[in-house]
Design an enzyme around this catalytic site. Structure first.
Site, PDB file in Angstrom:
ATOM      1  N   CYS A  43       0.692  -1.156   0.040  1.00 48.77           N
ATOM      2  CA  CYS A  43       0.002  -0.029  -0.078  1.00 48.77           C
ATOM      3  C   CYS A  43       0.893   1.300   0.057  1.00 48.77           C
ATOM      4  O   CYS A  43       1.736   1.405  -1.122  1.00 48.77           O
ATOM      5  CB  CYS A  43      -1.095   0.143   1.121  1.00 48.77           C
ATOM      6  SG  CYS A  43      -2.345   1.096   0.992  1.00 48.77           S
TER       7      CYS A  43
ATOM      8  N   HIS B 165      -3.818  -4.644  -0.135  1.00 49.43           N
ATOM      9  CA  HIS B 165      -3.438  -5.306   0.953  1.00 49.43           C
ATOM     10  C   HIS B 165      -3.353  -6.754   0.910  1.00 49.43           C
ATOM     11  O   HIS B 165      -4.630  -7.415   1.072  1.00 49.43           O
ATOM     12  CB  HIS B 165      -4.185  -4.587   2.123  1.00 49.43           C
ATOM     13  CG  HIS B 165      -3.982  -3.374   2.503  1.00 49.43           C
ATOM     14  ND1 HIS B 165      -2.911  -2.857   3.316  1.00 49.43           N
ATOM     15  CD2 HIS B 165      -4.654  -2.235   2.059  1.00 49.43           C
ATOM     16  CE1 HIS B 165      -2.977  -1.586   3.456  1.00 49.43           C
ATOM     17  NE2 HIS B 165      -3.935  -1.153   2.696  1.00 49.43           N
TER      18      HIS B 165
ATOM     19  N   GLU C 191      -2.552  -8.894   3.174  1.00 46.59           N
ATOM     20  CA  GLU C 191      -3.047  -9.301   4.413  1.00 46.59           C
ATOM     21  C   GLU C 191      -4.409  -9.178   4.637  1.00 46.59           C
ATOM     22  O   GLU C 191      -5.076  -9.725   5.722  1.00 46.59           O
ATOM     23  CB  GLU C 191      -2.224  -8.439   5.645  1.00 46.59           C
ATOM     24  CG  GLU C 191      -2.663  -7.147   6.006  1.00 46.59           C
ATOM     25  CD  GLU C 191      -2.187  -5.873   5.057  1.00 46.59           C
ATOM     26  OE1 GLU C 191      -2.383  -4.884   5.213  1.00 46.59           O
ATOM     27  OE2 GLU C 191      -1.422  -6.507   4.056  1.00 46.59           O
TER      28      GLU C 191
END
Length: 204
Positions: free
Chosen positions: A79, A184, A186
């Site tokens: 990001c 992202h 994650e």
């Protein structure tokens, strides 16, 4: 050993938990010596470009990241972390980045239709640029990942994937050992975990 750089900005717990889920050991640290001993580095980031770069410089990590990248150590920016890999950003002014990826960070509003919301928030699909990059070896073109951003990578010849949001928007970049994801991993479920697994296995 993978070090997730802690400089006061980023989703460190989520990232570490994602690596834990795939059985990859990580250390969250801002310590220079630990970063130098790392096999690979993750540069996370959320918030404003200028504030994050200032924190990297204030902690001395700006020079360390550049030096480790210069040695060929694999680095993944996520990001805002990806955006800081670029030469320059035009977010609320003009600021220099790490200069590890050629290109500039510009407002999404420059290229997308006015009826689309900024920031771009939510799931969108990936389209691969040219040949499939090793970072994506466990996923397929068209897989969905999670974005939250108002700025994008422009004037860049290192794009390995993009997405469509009223225009073609840079989703991921790579040049040699330096890689970055605008989305992202994650927060991207199983697809994101597969991308992190591929990075953990990266060999120059």
């Amino acid at each position: 050993m993978i070090v997730i750089i802690d400089y006061g900005v980023g989703n460190l717990f989520s990232l570490k938990s994602s690596f834990d889920a795939i059985g990859v050991e990580t250390i969250v640290s801002g310590d220079e010596e630990i970063i130098k001993k790392a096999d690979k580095i993750i540069l996370p980031g959320v918030g404003a470009f200028c504030d994050a770069v200032k924190k990297l410089k204030d902690t001395g990590l700006f020079k360390i990241i550049k030096a480790e990248a210069g040695k060929g150590k694999p680095i993944l920016g996520i990001c805002l972390g990806m955006q800081m890999l670029f030469d320059k950003s035009f977010e609320n002014g003009e600021y220099d980045g790490l200069g590890l990826i050629k290109g500039k960070i510009r407002p999404l509003s420059d290229i997308i239709p006015g009826n689309l919301k900024i920031p771009q928030i939510g799931w969108n699909y990936l389209k691969f640029e040219n040949n499939k990059h090793p970072l994506f070896k466990y996923i397929n073109e068209g897989d969905y990942v999670y974005f939250v951003h108002s700025y994008y990578g422009a004037e860049c010849d290192s794009v390995i994937a993009y997405t469509e949001y009223g225009a073609s928007v840079t989703a991921a970049v790579a040049k040699d050992n330096v890689m970055g994801c605008q989305f992202h991993p994650e927060k991207s479920g199983d697809i994101g975990l597969k991308i992190l697994k591929a990075f953990s296995e990266w060999e120059a």
